[in-house]
Design an enzyme around this catalytic site. Structure first.
Site, short mmCIF file in Angstrom:
data_model
loop_
_atom_site.label_atom_id
_atom_site.label_comp_id
_atom_site.label_asym_id
_atom_site.label_seq_id
_atom_site.Cartn_x
_atom_site.Cartn_y
_atom_site.Cartn_z
N TYR A 105 -54.14 106.54 42.53
CA TYR A 105 -53.26 107.67 42.78
C TYR A 105 -54.06 108.80 43.43
O TYR A 105 -53.59 109.46 44.36
CB TYR A 105 -52.62 108.16 41.47
CG TYR A 105 -51.69 107.15 40.84
CD1 TYR A 105 -50.43 106.91 41.38
CD2 TYR A 105 -52.06 106.44 39.70
CE1 TYR A 105 -49.56 105.98 40.81
CE2 TYR A 105 -51.20 105.51 39.12
CZ TYR A 105 -49.96 105.28 39.68
OH TYR A 105 -49.11 104.37 39.12
N ASN A 155 -39.92 105.65 43.64
CA ASN A 155 -39.78 104.96 44.92
C ASN A 155 -38.49 104.13 44.93
O ASN A 155 -38.35 103.20 44.14
CB ASN A 155 -41.00 104.05 45.13
CG ASN A 155 -40.90 103.19 46.36
OD1 ASN A 155 -40.08 103.41 47.23
ND2 ASN A 155 -41.76 102.19 46.42
N CYS A 171 -45.47 100.47 46.27
CA CYS A 171 -46.03 101.36 45.26
C CYS A 171 -46.77 100.57 44.19
O CYS A 171 -47.59 101.14 43.45
CB CYS A 171 -44.95 102.25 44.64
SG CYS A 171 -43.56 101.35 43.95
N HIS A 172 -46.53 99.26 44.10
CA HIS A 172 -47.25 98.43 43.13
C HIS A 172 -48.74 98.34 43.46
O HIS A 172 -49.54 97.97 42.62
CB HIS A 172 -46.63 97.03 43.04
CG HIS A 172 -46.67 96.26 44.32
ND1 HIS A 172 -45.70 96.39 45.29
CD2 HIS A 172 -47.56 95.36 44.80
CE1 HIS A 172 -45.98 95.59 46.31
NE2 HIS A 172 -47.11 94.96 46.03
N GLU A 230 -50.30 88.85 45.42
CA GLU A 230 -51.15 89.30 46.52
C GLU A 230 -52.63 89.09 46.21
O GLU A 230 -53.49 89.46 47.01
CB GLU A 230 -50.88 90.79 46.80
CG GLU A 230 -49.47 91.06 47.27
CD GLU A 230 -49.21 92.54 47.57
OE1 GLU A 230 -50.17 93.32 47.62
OE2 GLU A 230 -48.04 92.88 47.76
#
Length: 195
Positions: free
Chosen positions: A134, A157, A165-166, A192
């Protein structure tokens, strides 16, 4: 005259539904189209306007509440019109199967304003399989003191998964929160291979 109701076939109902959708579009009274699709992180509600994808919602958010918010903040002219979201659904399916690393969908940022929208517009720049804190995001959007505001922008979001945003974590590497729940965030990061 006998007014008994005759059973209507599923095919006839689907045909009628398609006719209503086409008429609503032709008459300019369909402002928000939506559909619900299955995904590895549970059912997702997708909603679009003429500008682009406006909402991706997890079942945990309560789809009825999401539709109510869309009616209040975007337009009450909402219809379950799945075909309008075929491209979005295909891109999400490609993402979930590992064949897509970024989305090519037009986005409608109508549900965000100010700094939140600025952060959300930045998030797609975080590459697939990468994460930032962040604090790092706050610095990259030019407001290094706005760490909490970045967290709020991620937490609110309206386009999770598509606007990633993950991929934003706490400075210590822990997950932080996520609109779809921590299990969904963990699943996306694992997909991912960034966890």
């Amino acid at each position: 005259m006998n007014h008994d109701l005759f059973p209507v076939s599923r095919t006839d109902l689907d045909r009628l539904r398609e006719t209503l959708i086409v008429r609503a579009q032709d008459d300019g009274v369909l402002d928000v189209a939506y559909r619900i699709m299955d995904s590895p992180v549970g059912p997702l509600l997708l909603a679009t306007t003429e500008k682009g994808l406006v909402r991706v919602a997890f079942e945990i958010e309560d789809f009825d509440a999401v539709l109510e918010t869309l009616a209040q903040r975007v337009s009450p002219r909402i219809l379950d019109a799945p075909k309008r979201l075929d491209v979005a659904a295909v891109e999400l399916e490609e993402y979930f199967t590992g064949h897509r690393h970024e989305f090519d969908l037009p986005l409608d940022h109508a549900l965000s304003r100010g700094f939140r929208q600025e952060v959300q517009r930045f998030l797609p720049q975080i590459g697939y399989g990468q994460t930032l804190s962040y604090k790092e995001v706050a610095g990259l959007v030019g407001n290094p003191q706005a760490v909490r505001a970045v967290g709020t922008a991620c937490a609110t979001n309206p386009l999770p998964v598509v606007v990633p945003c993950h991929r934003v974590l706490r400075t210590d590497g822990s997950l932080g929160g996520y609109i779809g729940g921590l299990e969904a965030k963990t699943a996306l990061l694992s997909l991912e291979q960034a966890a």
